[in-house]
Design an enzyme around this catalytic site. Structure first.
Site, PDB file in Angstrom:
ATOM      1  N   GLY A  15       0.766  -1.243   0.000  1.00  0.00           N
ATOM      2  CA  GLY A  15       0.000   0.000   0.000  1.00  0.00           C
ATOM      3  C   GLY A  15       0.793   1.287   0.000  1.00  0.00           C
ATOM      4  O   GLY A  15       0.308   2.313   0.458  1.00  0.00           O
ATOM      5  N   ASN A  17       1.605   3.128  -2.598  1.00  0.00           N
ATOM      6  CA  ASN A  17       0.898   4.082  -3.458  1.00  0.00           C
ATOM      7  C   ASN A  17      -0.393   4.552  -2.795  1.00  0.00           C
ATOM      8  O   ASN A  17      -0.723   5.732  -2.839  1.00  0.00           O
ATOM      9  CB  ASN A  17       0.595   3.468  -4.832  1.00  0.00           C
ATOM     10  CG  ASN A  17       1.731   3.649  -5.800  1.00  0.00           C
ATOM     11  OD1 ASN A  17       2.273   4.734  -5.954  1.00  0.00           O
ATOM     12  ND2 ASN A  17       2.106   2.570  -6.473  1.00  0.00           N
ATOM     13  N   LEU A  87      -4.656  -6.800  -8.007  1.00  0.00           N
ATOM     14  CA  LEU A  87      -4.249  -7.760  -9.026  1.00  0.00           C
ATOM     15  C   LEU A  87      -5.385  -8.495  -9.731  1.00  0.00           C
ATOM     16  O   LEU A  87      -5.136  -9.190 -10.703  1.00  0.00           O
ATOM     17  CB  LEU A  87      -3.289  -8.778  -8.406  1.00  0.00           C
ATOM     18  CG  LEU A  87      -2.057  -8.169  -7.738  1.00  0.00           C
ATOM     19  CD1 LEU A  87      -1.171  -9.258  -7.160  1.00  0.00           C
ATOM     20  CD2 LEU A  87      -1.276  -7.293  -8.704  1.00  0.00           C
ATOM     21  N   LEU A  89      -8.766  -9.026 -12.049  1.00  0.00           N
ATOM     22  CA  LEU A  89      -9.466  -8.405 -13.170  1.00  0.00           C
ATOM     23  C   LEU A  89     -10.792  -7.837 -12.659  1.00  0.00           C
ATOM     24  O   LEU A  89     -11.500  -8.486 -11.894  1.00  0.00           O
ATOM     25  CB  LEU A  89      -9.720  -9.455 -14.254  1.00  0.00           C
ATOM     26  CG  LEU A  89     -10.198  -8.942 -15.606  1.00  0.00           C
ATOM     27  CD1 LEU A  89      -9.141  -8.071 -16.268  1.00  0.00           C
ATOM     28  CD2 LEU A  89     -10.539 -10.122 -16.517  1.00  0.00           C
ATOM     29  N   HIS A 106       0.387   1.056 -13.859  1.00  0.00           N
ATOM     30  CA  HIS A 106       1.150  -0.139 -14.211  1.00  0.00           C
ATOM     31  C   HIS A 106       2.640   0.219 -14.204  1.00  0.00           C
ATOM     32  O   HIS A 106       3.010   1.275 -14.726  1.00  0.00           O
ATOM     33  CB  HIS A 106       0.731  -0.650 -15.600  1.00  0.00           C
ATOM     34  CG  HIS A 106       1.372  -1.938 -15.962  1.00  0.00           C
ATOM     35  ND1 HIS A 106       0.971  -3.140 -15.416  1.00  0.00           N
ATOM     36  CD2 HIS A 106       2.405  -2.231 -16.784  1.00  0.00           C
ATOM     37  CE1 HIS A 106       1.728  -4.110 -15.896  1.00  0.00           C
ATOM     38  NE2 HIS A 106       2.610  -3.582 -16.728  1.00  0.00           N
ATOM     39  N   GLU A 176       6.021   6.504  -9.563  1.00  0.00           N
ATOM     40  CA  GLU A 176       4.654   6.286  -9.092  1.00  0.00           C
ATOM     41  C   GLU A 176       4.291   7.307  -8.025  1.00  0.00           C
ATOM     42  O   GLU A 176       3.240   7.958  -8.104  1.00  0.00           O
ATOM     43  CB  GLU A 176       4.512   4.867  -8.519  1.00  0.00           C
ATOM     44  CG  GLU A 176       4.603   3.776  -9.558  1.00  0.00           C
ATOM     45  CD  GLU A 176       4.638   2.379  -8.959  1.00  0.00           C
ATOM     46  OE1 GLU A 176       4.513   1.427  -9.747  1.00  0.00           O
ATOM     47  OE2 GLU A 176       4.784   2.228  -7.720  1.00  0.00           O
TER      48      GLU A 176
END
Length: 192
Positions: A15, A17, A87, A89, A106, A176
């Site tokens: 975590g 980010n 992670l 979809l 990404h 990032e």
């Protein structure tokens, strides 16, 4: 005062980010982080959320697929979804409910090193193995396929032939941290 935009952050791991997103929007006039959602009950991001006074919930794959998570988002009046190291979809039902309102980061310059299974250290190891001279980040909208949504922003960094995968990862993390919160803000406010 106008109504605030409300973000839900999805994260599966440490975590770092997410923490920077919490900090960036802590006292923002127009945007607030309302909720952190995780598929991992042991993720350190949950502790980061608690420390930042951000509500959080943990969900199962079944809850994710069967609309429970969507109900939580709707109940919380969430306007935008931010993926920060998540992670799985995203189900089509969620994409339909939030068209062009789900964003992801990404750790590579898409379309290189994207798709199912390409995340974290796997991406940096692939960059190293290919001998690439640069890598970076891609911030993009989310659609039904991994890493194929419309690109909103990219930033790059040089890769030296002597860099290890961990050193490449550190360079990418700095990109990032520097860009993701600011790009999220511009995206939500319609400036991208």
């Amino acid at each position: 005062m106008s109504k605030k935009f409300r973000i839900a952050v999805f994260a599966s791991g440490s975590g770092t980010n997410a923490e920077r997103i919490f900090q960036h929007f802590k006292n923002h006039d127009l945007i607030e982080v309302k909720l952190l959602l995780s598929n991992n009950a042991d993720a350190y991001v949950l502790q980061r959320a608690a420390k930042a006074n951000v509500s959080f919930k943990v969900f199962s794959r079944q809850e994710f697929r069967e609309g429970v998570v969507l109900q939580w988002l709707q109940t919380g009046e969430i306007t935008h979804i931010v993926l920060a190291g998540f992670l799985w979809l995203i189900p089509e039902e969620l994409i339909s409910a939030y068209p062009n309102r789900i964003i992801n980061i990404h750790p590579a310059l898409l379309p290189k090193y994207g798709g199912k299974g390409m995340y974290g250290s796997k991406v940096h190891e692939a960059v190293k193995a290919a001998g690439d001279k640069e890598t970076g980040i891609t911030i993009h909208l989310v659609n039904e396929k991994y890493d194929e949504g419309r690109i909103l922003f990219q930033a790059s960094v040089a890769v030296n032939s002597t860099d290890t995968a961990d050193e490449i990862a550190n360079k990418v993390h700095q990109l990032e941290y520097a860009h993701y919160p600011k790009v999220i803000e511009k995206w939500i406010l319609g400036k991208l």
